[in-house]
Structure formats: C-alpha cells, structure tokens
Write an enzyme that holds these catalytic residues in place. Structure first.
Site, PDB file in Angstrom:
ATOM      1  CG  HIS A  59      -1.956  -1.020   1.237  1.00 52.81           C
ATOM      2  ND1 HIS A  59      -3.040  -0.981   2.087  1.00 52.81           N
ATOM      3  CD2 HIS A  59      -2.130  -2.136   0.483  1.00 52.81           C
ATOM      4  CE1 HIS A  59      -3.824  -2.014   1.865  1.00 52.81           C
ATOM      5  NE2 HIS A  59      -3.284  -2.734   0.893  1.00 52.81           N
ATOM      6  CD  GLU A  61      -2.014   4.180   3.235  1.00 55.56           C
ATOM      7  OE1 GLU A  61      -1.735   3.519   2.202  1.00 55.56           O
ATOM      8  OE2 GLU A  61      -3.157   4.230   3.693  1.00 55.56           O
ATOM      9  CB  CYS A  89      -6.422  -0.505   5.262  1.00 58.33           C
ATOM     10  SG  CYS A  89      -4.712  -1.093   5.234  1.00 58.33           S
ATOM     11  CB  CYS A  92      -1.960   1.589   6.234  1.00 58.33           C
ATOM     12  SG  CYS A  92      -1.576   0.783   4.661  1.00 58.33           S
TER      13      CYS A  92
END
Length: 155
Positions: A59, A61, A89, A92
């Site tokens: 992801h 992040e 999420c 993260c």
C-alpha cells in the site's frame, strides 16, 4: 498559519500525483507522502504497488514509511507527518502507529476498508502504542472522484 495551509495543500497535491500515477499503472489510485515538518522536507512519496509487486502489503502508506525510515536511518519517524488520499486501512494504521508518525492527514473516508475512523479504529484501541493526530476529509471529494472513476472504468 496561511503558509502552513499552503504547505499542507502542496503535500496533498504530491499525494494526488502519486495516486493518479498508481491508477494509470492499474493500481488502486492511492498516494502517500511523508514530510518532516521541522525541515519542510519530503522524505518519501509513494503510490500503491500491490499488483506490480504481487504484494498485498504494498500500500502507498507502507511503501512511503519504508522509504522514509530508510532515508531517516531510523525505524521511527517521530515528528513526521503523513498525507494520504484515502483513510488508511487497519494494516497501514498499525504501521503508522509503529512508525510513530506525528500526524495523519487523509482525503476520502473509507467506510468499507478504513481502520482509522471506520472499522477497528486502530488508534482508539487500548493496545495501540502511539496515537497520531488525525485530520480526515481533506480534499475528500477529489479523492472520491479519483477512486470512483478508476473502479467505474474496470466494470
């Protein structure tokens, strides 16, 4: 104060550029930027790379945290801020806590997959080691449009 808002807009702009580039590569269009406010320096910019890396943890992040900690030479980013186009999420959010980021500024809320203001609300859990300041909904409409257009094109 006006200068601080301009800088925040610049950093969110970089996150949107990374999100747009991710979408053009066929990734879910999410972008993240990590900044050291003490120097106003950008430590990392990343977009999602889940498909390209065949890695569900890639992801924006997570990639930004990895790049920023490498650049900082420390596993903690104390005093640094994260700008991201979508509510992080749960995975993260946990990484943000472990990295000790000072502040998280995000665009669109994610009622389905979010982990900050929705879902498990990671930073509200008693087991959370570090709780950053969170500012959500910044340029939310822009982020929502980017995501909706991406998914509409795939249906």
């Amino acid at each position: 104060m006006r200068e601080a808002h301009k800088k925040a807009g610049d950093f969110m702009g970089l996150a949107f550029e990374a999100a747009t580039a991710a979408g053009q590569r066929g990734e879910v269009p999410v972008g993240a930027v990590i900044v050291d406010p003490a120097s106003s320096g950008v430590l990392a910019v990343a977009g999602n790379e889940v498909e390209a890396r065949n890695d569900p943890t890639a992801h924006a992040e997570i990639l930004a945290i990895r790049a920023a900690t490498e650049k900082a030479g420390s596993p903690r980013l104390t005093g640094c801020d994260l700008y991201v186009t979508l509510e992080p999420c749960p995975m993260c959010a946990a990484a943000i806590s472990f990295a000790r980021l000072r502040q998280v500024v995000f665009g669109a809320y994610d009622p389905k997959g979010g982990g900050v203001d929705h879902g498990p609300r990671i930073f509200s859990q008693p087991t959370c080691h570090h709780r950053p300041e969170v500012i959500g909904g910044i340029e939310a409409e822009r982020a929502e449009v980017l995501l909706k257009e991406f998914f509409a094109a795939r249906r």
